[in-house]
Design a protein around this motif. Sequence first.
Motif, PDB file in Angstrom:
ATOM      1  N   LYS A  26      -1.875 -36.240  18.884  1.00 37.71           N
ATOM      2  CA  LYS A  26      -3.156 -36.870  18.566  1.00 37.71           C
ATOM      3  C   LYS A  26      -4.280 -36.445  19.505  1.00 37.71           C
ATOM      4  CE  LYS A  26      -1.018 -40.908  16.534  1.00 37.71           C
ATOM      5  NZ  LYS A  26      -0.774 -42.338  16.608  1.00 37.71           N
ATOM      6  N   ASN A  27      -3.922 -35.931  20.686  1.00 35.13           N
ATOM      7  CA  ASN A  27      -4.927 -35.502  21.656  1.00 35.13           C
ATOM      8  C   ASN A  27      -5.177 -33.996  21.619  1.00 35.13           C
ATOM      9  OD1 ASN A  27      -5.346 -38.154  23.101  1.00 35.13           O
ATOM     10  ND2 ASN A  27      -3.130 -37.928  23.204  1.00 35.13           N
ATOM     11  N   ASP A  49      -2.866 -32.906  31.425  1.00 37.32           N
ATOM     12  CA  ASP A  49      -2.643 -34.280  30.975  1.00 37.32           C
ATOM     13  C   ASP A  49      -1.370 -34.305  30.150  1.00 37.32           C
ATOM     14  OD1 ASP A  49      -4.973 -35.458  32.080  1.00 37.32           O
ATOM     15  OD2 ASP A  49      -6.168 -34.802  30.368  1.00 37.32           O
ATOM     16  N   TYR A  51       0.749 -37.079  27.791  1.00 33.29           N
ATOM     17  CA  TYR A  51       0.749 -38.382  27.142  1.00 33.29           C
ATOM     18  C   TYR A  51       2.185 -38.740  26.791  1.00 33.29           C
ATOM     19  CZ  TYR A  51      -4.249 -37.584  26.812  1.00 33.29           C
ATOM     20  OH  TYR A  51      -5.565 -37.347  27.127  1.00 33.29           O
ATOM     21  N   ARG A  89      -1.376 -41.945  29.697  1.00 32.36           N
ATOM     22  CA  ARG A  89      -1.651 -40.602  30.213  1.00 32.36           C
ATOM     23  C   ARG A  89      -1.251 -40.458  31.679  1.00 32.36           C
ATOM     24  NH1 ARG A  89      -6.498 -38.054  32.493  1.00 32.36           N
ATOM     25  NH2 ARG A  89      -7.414 -40.142  32.468  1.00 32.36           N
TER      26      ARG A  89
END
Length: 121
Positions: A26-27, A49, A51, A89
């Motif tokens: 989704k990111n 990052d 998640y 995150r």
Amino acid sequence: MIPWRTALIGSLLLAVPVCAHEATGKNGGRMTDAGAYHVELVAKDKTVDVYVLDGSEKPVPAAGFKATAILVVDGKPARVALTPADGNRLTGQAQVPLSVTPKGAVQLTAPDGATASGKFN
């Protein structure tokens, strides 16, 4: 002779189980299995990052998690320590800029001490 760090990182990457799938999260990052979790890896410049999601791909709070990303940069392993940030995150800073699709692995330690790894090809 192979330097000991390269041999260690190589053996860690080989020890990571083959992931069942790698998809887009989704990111906008790549997502893969890491034990009971799914992890999404997003790299932008020097920022890494990760998640954390459960098996149903619902966000898992990052508080209490510890993680390390071991990414291949110019053919060499680069370790990035990841610490909890907001929501689900974990974040860290690499020493050099990364590609948006780095290869490597993420090693997680959950709050209960369970460990898992996810591999990104």
